[in-house]
Design an enzyme around this catalytic site. Structure first.
Site, PDB file in Angstrom:
ATOM      1  CG  HIS A   1       0.662   8.948  -6.887  1.00  0.00           C
ATOM      2  ND1 HIS A   1      -0.517   9.152  -6.220  1.00  0.00           N
ATOM      3  CD2 HIS A   1       0.496   9.550  -8.094  1.00  0.00           C
ATOM      4  CE1 HIS A   1      -1.356   9.836  -6.988  1.00  0.00           C
ATOM      5  NE2 HIS A   1      -0.758  10.089  -8.132  1.00  0.00           N
TER       6      HIS A   1
ATOM      7  CG  HIS B   1      -1.811   1.168   1.351  1.00  0.00           C
ATOM      8  ND1 HIS B   1      -3.153   1.129   1.058  1.00  0.00           N
ATOM      9  CD2 HIS B   1      -1.552   2.448   1.725  1.00  0.00           C
ATOM     10  CE1 HIS B   1      -3.677   2.337   1.247  1.00  0.00           C
ATOM     11  NE2 HIS B   1      -2.721   3.158   1.655  1.00  0.00           N
ATOM     12  CD  GLU B   2       1.485   3.656   3.670  1.00  0.00           C
ATOM     13  OE1 GLU B   2       1.712   4.722   3.077  1.00  0.00           O
ATOM     14  OE2 GLU B   2       0.405   3.431   4.266  1.00  0.00           O
TER      15      GLU B   2
ATOM     16  CG  HIS C   1       0.346   6.250  -0.745  1.00  0.00           C
ATOM     17  ND1 HIS C   1      -0.709   6.826  -1.412  1.00  0.00           N
ATOM     18  CD2 HIS C   1      -0.193   5.678   0.366  1.00  0.00           C
ATOM     19  CE1 HIS C   1      -1.830   6.608  -0.735  1.00  0.00           C
ATOM     20  NE2 HIS C   1      -1.543   5.909   0.346  1.00  0.00           N
TER      21      HIS C   1
HETATM   22 ZN   LIG Z   1      -2.873   5.235   1.895  1.00  0.00          ZN
END
Ligand SMILES: [Zn+2]
Length: 694
Positions: free
Chosen positions: A488, A481-482, A485
């Protein structure tokens, strides 16, 4: 340090590392040179520079243009963001009492500075001048976004209001700030004030020895015998799942669901009324019909119609599934001799028992397959497979803690892309949770592309004397998940810092991160790194199948619960007139369609709903589901072409990840997917069949 050099440095004016160019690789932050006493002077100097940059814009004798006003404002304050990022990131990941005290000194300085900018009428006049000519300026899409954002940041702070209305505006925001704090404090008091002490151990069967030990310690800390129960999650949640005694479960449940409605000093009903009414007044002052309309204009969803469309579609798909799940749990309870109708305090208890019976696997048995170094290889390797990027550790880059590692990230053609810091383990001075953050964002300056410095902060299981760090399945998902990010941020390629990386709308920001979580249950991915750290055996397929099934257990019930919160949130923020009637009745009306178990009189969610009344999720609770739909829909594009397909990956990178907030998220998304997202992929991922739109 030698004696002489100590002497000589005392004789020199101390050098503040923030006030000189960093002579580190990639101009990385020289953490080894920054001392606590450097921050305040650095903040003061950075604010002074920013003020003088803004003065230059305001004093400019030329007619306001996009370049001399909007772009100049955007490119101002660089030193301030660097100092701010450094300080506040460390205050989360590596703080001390002194640092927290310093934060209290610094925060008001920053608030005052940003107010000085947003209340600068001469600056706003120039911004407005440019904004009114926006259609004749021949700006590219990203410039249009910047212009709109800059204008809105003033307008939403009341810059367009008359002087009297400005006073009303300020009065409302102050009232709202105070009310949120009171709301929070009341919930906290409700939680802290409630304890239930049981002295007869026979009533406590079903609970684990560990649980009982903690409960006994809590009681004795209060000078009491017996076992203490309260409303904090570690006490309440297991009690609802495992406590055999039904009356006690009911008692705890009722205490949990009546927070803030006892007509006493902690009651939140009147405060809630004032919050929804003041929000409505604020929105209407700024020209919006409802508070939801005001919030949603800066969201991917854009309108309340779009939010309701999603909530209703999901409800139609998941409600029948949830009803069947409840039937199944009811049947199972019956087989155990429970003949009454399931009440809310029975649900978690029997659902957990059925889950146990259906999926017999122990979470901890997975850990040996997730040794941290293997997981790092797997997760970084996934980015290499998808995008061709590589990671090279560079020990010459200063770090803020010896456990932090730094990687240079290179593009498929060898070009430097970003710095990535990783900080995996819990320690004193790090707040709980996991997050991705940036020390430096990305932006372009003429031909030069400033590349970002990104940091992943986790609180993973530490290695022990005898074992390496063995992660749980949830920790692996958190890492993915991290890391989503982080990608991104790493791929960011926007013109402006304000648009870079994760600077996107709240209901879009979790798309790239939740997207990555999908890989956690893909055998093809796990086969790359999921080796038992001792036997070197691959994680068994049977185990992966079990994880997948367990992930979707009671998925209908869980979805409808989330929708329930979403509908309640929207109802409060769709009000068009002052609210002065009964809070509980209003809520019961709002949750009519999402009611699964018997509705109870005199219980209330809203009066303890911190997310929307004090936590920034007002008219935004739907975002959780919105992002889930986007993530599943994106992943479906990969599943169709192969989960490691580089063409799809490049399209995801070029259309979504690289563009940050430079254009509307729906525009970016449609470029990637060729169409708007649908809920079908999520239905399939949840083990349901996709429905064909009529
Ligand atoms: Zn998040």
């Amino acid at each position: 340090m030698t004696e002489e050099s100590t002497q000589s440095s005392l004789n020199n004016v101390p050098r503040n590392p923030f006030l000189h160019p960093f002579d580190t690789p990639h101009a990385a932050i020289p953490f080894n040179k920054i001392k606590l006493e450097h921050y305040v002077p650095a903040f003061k100097e950075a604010i002074r520079i920013h003020e003088s940059e803004i003065d230059d814009i305001v004093e400019n004798k030329e007619v306001p243009t996009f370049q001399n006003t909007i772009e100049a404002l955007e490119n101002s304050g660089r030193l301030l963001s660097l100092v701010t990022n450094t300080f506040f990131n460390l205050n989360s990941a590596e703080t001390t009492d002194e640092m927290q005290q310093l934060a209290e000194e610094i925060s008001p300085m920053l608030t005052e500075h940003s107010n000085n900018i947003s209340l600068n009428t001469r600056l706003f006049d120039r911004v407005k001048h440019v904004f009114t000519q926006k259609d004749n300026l021949e700006l590219v899409a990203e410039q249009q976004t910047l212009l709109q954002k800059t204008y809105d940041s003033f307008a939403d702070n009341g810059a367009n209001l008359s002087d009297t209305d400005k006073i009303t505006y300020r009065d409302l925001t102050e009232k709202l700030d105070t009310a949120s704090l009171t709301f929070d404090r009341n919930i906290l008091k409700e939680v802290n004030d409630y304890t239930l002490i049981i002295t007869d151990k026979h009533l406590l069967t079903g609970l684990s020895d560990d649980y009982l030990e903690t409960a006994a310690a809590k009681a004795s800390a209060k000078g009491q015998n017996g076992w203490l129960f309260d409303l904090t999650a570690p006490s309440y949640v297991p009690a609802m799942k495992f406590l055999n005694n039904r009356e006690l479960r009911q008692q705890l449940y009722m205490a949990f669901c009546t927070k803030g409605i006892h007509n006493d000093a902690n009651d939140n009903q009147e405060i809630m009324r004032s919050i929804v009414n003041n929000r409505l007044q604020l929105a209407q002052l700024l020209g919006y019909k409802t508070y939801a309309a005001y919030v949603l204009k800066d969201r991917m969803a854009e309108t309340s119609d779009n939010v309701y469309k999603l909530l209703n579609e999901l409800l139609a798909a998941y409600k029948p599934v949830a009803d069947k799940e409840i039937e199944a749990v009811q049947e199972y309870a019956k087989s155990l001799g429970f003949t009454e109708q399931l009440q809310p305090w029975d649900w978690a208890y029997y659902a957990e028992k059925l889950k146990d019976q259906t999926f017999t696997f122990n979470e901890d048995s997975l850990r040996p397959y997730f040794e941290l170094n293997n997981v790092i290889t797997g997760v970084f390797g996934l980015a290499t497979k998808l995008y061709g990027i590589t990671f090279k550790e560079n020990a010459d880059i200063p770090v803020y803690h010896p456990e932090v590692k730094t990687f240079e990230v290179f593009d498929h053609n060898g070009q430097y892309l970003a710095l990535l810091y990783t900080d995996f383990f819990p320690r004193k001075g790090k707040r709980p949770g996991a997050w991705m953050t940036e020390f430096k964002g990305q932006w372009k300056e003429g031909e030069y592309n400033h590349r970002p410095h990104i940091c992943l902060v986790m609180n993973f299981t530490r290695p022990t004397k005898t074992k390496p760090a063995l992660l749980s399945f949830d920790e692996v998902k958190t890492f993915l998940h991290e890391f989503g990010h982080a990608l991104h941020g790493i791929f960011s390629n926007t013109m402006y810092l304000s648009h870079s990386g994760t600077s996107v709308h709240r209901d879009f920001v979790e798309c790239p991160s939740q997207f990555m979580e999908n890989y956690a249950i893909e055998k093809e991915f796990l086969d790359d790194f999921g080796f038992h750290y001792q036997t070197k055996e691959l994680i068994p397929s049977e185990m992966i199948r079990k994880i997948k099934n367990a992930e979707n257990y009671n998925v209908g019930y869980q979805c409808v619960r989330q929708l329930n919160f979403g509908f309640i949130d929207m109802a409060w923020h769709m009000l068009e007139k002052d609210f002065s009637t009964n809070v509980i009745e209003f809520e019961k009306q709002a949750e009519k369609q999402t009611q699964l178990l018997p509705s109870l009189e005199n219980t209330c969610i809203s009066t303890a709903f911190g997310h929307i009344f004090s936590g920034g999720y007002a008219a935004g609770y739907y975002s959780y589901k919105w992002a889930e739909v986007l993530a599943a829909d994106s992943f479906a594009a990969f599943q169709n072409a192969g989960i490691f397909n580089q063409d799809v990956a490049n399209s995801f990178r070029n259309n979504i990840l690289s563009n940050g907030g430079s254009e509307k998220p729906m525009t970016l998304y449609k470029r990637f997917r060729g169409q708007e997202p649908s809920i079908n992929a999520l239905l399939v991922a949840n083990g349901m069949t996709a429905h064909t739109p009529k």
